[in-house]
Design a protein around this motif. Structure first.
Motif, PDB file in Angstrom:
ATOM      1  N   GLY A  30       0.843  -1.401   0.129  1.00 31.70           N
ATOM      2  CA  GLY A  30       0.331   0.299  -0.099  1.00 31.70           C
ATOM      3  C   GLY A  30       0.797   1.307  -0.038  1.00 31.70           C
ATOM      4  N   GLN A  31       2.273   1.387   0.571  1.00 30.41           N
ATOM      5  CA  GLN A  31       2.950   2.101   0.343  1.00 30.41           C
ATOM      6  C   GLN A  31       4.176   2.196  -1.373  1.00 30.41           C
ATOM      7  N   LEU A  32       3.449   1.693  -2.121  1.00 29.02           N
ATOM      8  CA  LEU A  32       3.994   1.660  -3.559  1.00 29.02           C
ATOM      9  C   LEU A  32       4.056   3.215  -3.869  1.00 29.02           C
ATOM     10  N   PRO A  33       4.798   3.722  -4.479  1.00 28.04           N
ATOM     11  CA  PRO A  33       4.338   4.959  -5.627  1.00 28.04           C
ATOM     12  C   PRO A  33       2.646   5.552  -5.832  1.00 28.04           C
ATOM     13  N   ALA A  34       2.524   6.441  -5.799  1.00 27.82           N
ATOM     14  CA  ALA A  34       1.682   6.865  -7.273  1.00 27.82           C
ATOM     15  C   ALA A  34       1.407   6.108  -7.964  1.00 27.82           C
ATOM     16  N   ALA A  35       3.140   6.153  -8.972  1.00 27.29           N
ATOM     17  CA  ALA A  35       3.195   5.582 -10.132  1.00 27.29           C
ATOM     18  C   ALA A  35       3.229   4.403 -10.486  1.00 27.29           C
ATOM     19  N   ALA A  36       3.099   3.311  -8.942  1.00 30.72           N
ATOM     20  CA  ALA A  36       3.225   2.563  -9.536  1.00 30.72           C
ATOM     21  C   ALA A  36       1.943   1.748 -10.217  1.00 30.72           C
ATOM     22  N   GLY A  37       0.645   2.584  -9.839  1.00 32.31           N
ATOM     23  CA  GLY A  37      -0.207   2.886 -10.518  1.00 32.31           C
ATOM     24  C   GLY A  37      -0.975   1.832 -12.262  1.00 32.31           C
ATOM     25  N   ASN A  38      -0.052   2.524 -12.881  1.00 33.72           N
ATOM     26  CA  ASN A  38      -0.217   2.280 -13.980  1.00 33.72           C
ATOM     27  C   ASN A  38       0.789   1.588 -14.089  1.00 33.72           C
ATOM     28  N   LEU A  39       2.426   0.806 -13.669  1.00 36.06           N
ATOM     29  CA  LEU A  39       3.178   0.102 -13.928  1.00 36.06           C
ATOM     30  C   LEU A  39       3.143  -0.705 -13.820  1.00 36.06           C
ATOM     31  N   VAL A  40       2.612  -1.590 -12.464  1.00 39.24           N
ATOM     32  CA  VAL A  40       2.428  -2.276 -11.802  1.00 39.24           C
ATOM     33  C   VAL A  40       1.424  -3.441 -11.646  1.00 39.24           C
ATOM     34  N   PHE A  41       1.210  -4.529 -12.986  1.00 38.57           N
ATOM     35  CA  PHE A  41       0.380  -5.675 -13.006  1.00 38.57           C
ATOM     36  C   PHE A  41       1.390  -6.838 -12.295  1.00 38.57           C
ATOM     37  N   THR A  42      -0.219  -7.663 -12.214  1.00 42.87           N
ATOM     38  CA  THR A  42       0.159  -8.943 -11.099  1.00 42.87           C
ATOM     39  C   THR A  42      -0.312 -10.163 -11.833  1.00 42.87           C
ATOM     40  N   ILE A  68       1.395 -14.307 -20.770  1.00 41.43           N
ATOM     41  CA  ILE A  68       3.223 -13.847 -21.223  1.00 41.43           C
ATOM     42  C   ILE A  68       2.540 -12.487 -22.190  1.00 41.43           C
ATOM     43  N   ASN A  69       1.560 -13.098 -22.909  1.00 42.01           N
ATOM     44  CA  ASN A  69       1.608 -12.664 -24.229  1.00 42.01           C
ATOM     45  C   ASN A  69       0.226 -11.221 -23.941  1.00 42.01           C
ATOM     46  N   ALA A  70       0.154 -10.790 -23.404  1.00 41.65           N
ATOM     47  CA  ALA A  70      -0.492  -9.878 -23.179  1.00 41.65           C
ATOM     48  C   ALA A  70      -0.339  -8.912 -22.981  1.00 41.65           C
ATOM     49  N   PHE A  71       1.168  -9.383 -21.508  1.00 41.56           N
ATOM     50  CA  PHE A  71       1.967  -8.204 -20.784  1.00 41.56           C
ATOM     51  C   PHE A  71       2.681  -7.352 -22.200  1.00 41.56           C
ATOM     52  N   LEU A  72       3.215  -8.749 -23.125  1.00 40.01           N
ATOM     53  CA  LEU A  72       4.283  -7.888 -24.918  1.00 40.01           C
ATOM     54  C   LEU A  72       3.494  -7.762 -25.362  1.00 40.01           C
ATOM     55  N   ASP A  73       2.096  -7.436 -25.915  1.00 41.82           N
ATOM     56  CA  ASP A  73       1.138  -7.076 -26.262  1.00 41.82           C
ATOM     57  C   ASP A  73       1.113  -5.297 -25.876  1.00 41.82           C
ATOM     58  N   HIS A  74       0.775  -5.480 -23.944  1.00 42.55           N
ATOM     59  CA  HIS A  74       0.970  -4.769 -23.852  1.00 42.55           C
ATOM     60  C   HIS A  74       2.076  -3.088 -23.782  1.00 42.55           C
ATOM     61  N   LEU A  75       3.593  -4.123 -23.735  1.00 37.92           N
ATOM     62  CA  LEU A  75       4.495  -2.723 -24.476  1.00 37.92           C
ATOM     63  C   LEU A  75       4.513  -2.333 -25.520  1.00 37.92           C
ATOM     64  N   PRO A 117      -3.400  -2.584 -20.793  1.00 37.36           N
ATOM     65  CA  PRO A 117      -2.638  -3.760 -20.153  1.00 37.36           C
ATOM     66  C   PRO A 117      -3.171  -4.346 -20.047  1.00 37.36           C
ATOM     67  N   PRO A 118      -2.601  -6.228 -19.128  1.00 31.86           N
ATOM     68  CA  PRO A 118      -2.999  -6.859 -18.471  1.00 31.86           C
ATOM     69  C   PRO A 118      -3.793  -7.145 -17.635  1.00 31.86           C
ATOM     70  N   MET A 119      -4.019  -8.312 -17.125  1.00 33.81           N
ATOM     71  CA  MET A 119      -4.413  -8.720 -16.426  1.00 33.81           C
ATOM     72  C   MET A 119      -3.756  -8.378 -14.969  1.00 33.81           C
ATOM     73  N   THR A 120      -3.819  -8.505 -14.148  1.00 35.30           N
ATOM     74  CA  THR A 120      -4.362  -7.409 -12.912  1.00 35.30           C
ATOM     75  C   THR A 120      -3.742  -6.210 -12.299  1.00 35.30           C
ATOM     76  N   SER A 121      -4.499  -5.505 -12.173  1.00 30.90           N
ATOM     77  CA  SER A 121      -3.907  -4.841 -12.112  1.00 30.90           C
ATOM     78  C   SER A 121      -3.557  -4.260 -10.366  1.00 30.90           C
ATOM     79  N   LEU A 122      -2.430  -2.671 -10.316  1.00 24.86           N
ATOM     80  CA  LEU A 122      -2.047  -3.037  -8.925  1.00 24.86           C
ATOM     81  C   LEU A 122      -3.379  -2.447  -7.936  1.00 24.86           C
ATOM     82  N   ALA A 123      -4.396  -1.708  -8.591  1.00 24.97           N
ATOM     83  CA  ALA A 123      -5.462  -1.645  -8.066  1.00 24.97           C
ATOM     84  C   ALA A 123      -6.279  -3.042  -7.361  1.00 24.97           C
ATOM     85  N   GLU A 124      -6.769  -3.731  -8.554  1.00 24.85           N
ATOM     86  CA  GLU A 124      -6.621  -5.367  -8.076  1.00 24.85           C
ATOM     87  C   GLU A 124      -5.996  -6.276  -7.443  1.00 24.85           C
TER      88      GLU A 124
END
Length: 313
Positions: free
Chosen positions: A104-116, A267-274, A279-286
């Protein structure tokens, strides 16, 4: 795929699961630099076709397009915190970590960069059940029952709950669109604390019952969805069809779902995003919703928050 332009990926970790990630990154057209420290991980990376192998995150090239994290659960957040400085998308093996407060302490920028990497959200059977729920093919969905049972926990760093429960919560999220509130938890009496539990979610319909355990001698992965007019089962993670029994009938219907592998799909969803795709499922918020529900379940079961099960060799 050969018609895809080349993408440069940094893969942090190349253990028994990381080698499969490397395989699918390569199959998706990426060239991969692997961070590996042990001889076994280094050998797996080289045998898997890594472009290069480096000993630390700091030695990764500066022009990579994105990162995949496949280290032990308890190290995910420290790795992500280091990688965020590079300001590139990061795909992290589930769960994002075992420390909800730190996540929960990850910086706000992580919301658009981190996926699980919640691969069960990509499973063709779960996708099919989710579509049934969204389109009300058999009327409104009433309940889900999922079972994730087997013998032993191969992940020495965290307990069975942190290892297995994220999968089933991600499945519920995919089918329902949200996670119902926690109702009750019963620890698995077959083992020690952290070896398993049965959790009930949902004060009103739809409801979700999840059973996870590393003390069952028989391996089982099963998801059952009860609709108003039918009950649907995905009987195994490797199943190529789902079973449907309609209300008033006794003979099951088999509906083919194919054999696409969820790991390759995500993996292909992530590569397609790049490459500019969604974006791939699952966002940081989810992922935070999933982790917070795990924290609630652990607390209700009388388990400590981090669930550390020892130190990996």
């Amino acid at each position: 795929m050969k018609d895809r332009p080349d993408i440069q990926i940094g893969l942090v970790g190349c253990g028994n699961w990381g080698r499969h990630i490397l395989r699918d990154l390569k199959a998706g057209g990426a060239s991969v630099t692997v961070v590996a420290r042990s001889k076994a991980s280094t050998d797996r990376a080289r045998d898997g076709g890594a472009t290069a192998v480096v000993a630390s995150i700091e030695r990764l090239p500066g022009d990579l397009d994105g990162f995949v994290v496949a280290t032990p659960t308890e190290t995910h957040l420290p790795v992500v915190e280091k990688l965020l400085a590079r300001q590139k998308p990061i795909f992290v093996e589930k769960p994002l970590g075992n420390d909800v407060a730190r996540a929960g302490q990850l910086p706000a920028a992580a919301g658009n960069l981190v996926f699980t990497m919640q691969k069960w959200r990509y499973h063709p059977g779960i996708q099919a059940i989710a579509t049934m729920a969204q389109e009300r093919e058999f009327g409104p969905i009433r309940a889900i029952r999922s079972m994730r049972l087997g013998w032993g926990n191969p992940h020495a760093g965290v307990d069975t709950i942190w290892h297995l429960l994220p999968h089933d919560l991600a499945i519920a999220l995919q089918i329902f669109g949200d996670l119902p509130p926690l109702l009750s938890v019963v620890p698995d009496a077959l083992g020690r604390a952290g070896d398993g539990l049965i959790a009930a979610l949902g004060k009103d319909a739809p409801e979700c019952i999840i059973e996870v355990s590393s003390r069952h001698p028989t391996y089982r992965r099963c998801v059952i969805a009860a609709f108003e007019d039918a009950t649907v089962e995905l009987g195994d993670g490797w199943a190529e069809a789902i079973t449907i029994i309609r209300e008033g009938e006794t003979e099951p219907e088999r509906r083919e779902i194919g054999n696409a592998m969820p790991l390759a799909l995500e993996i292909n969803a992530f590569l397609d995003h790049l490459r500019g795709g969604p974006p791939p499922m699952t966002s940081l918020a989810e992922e935070m919703v999933i982790m917070q529900r795990i924290a609630e379940i652990r607390s209700a079961a009388g388990l400590d928050a981090l669930g550390l099960a020892g130190t990996k060799p």
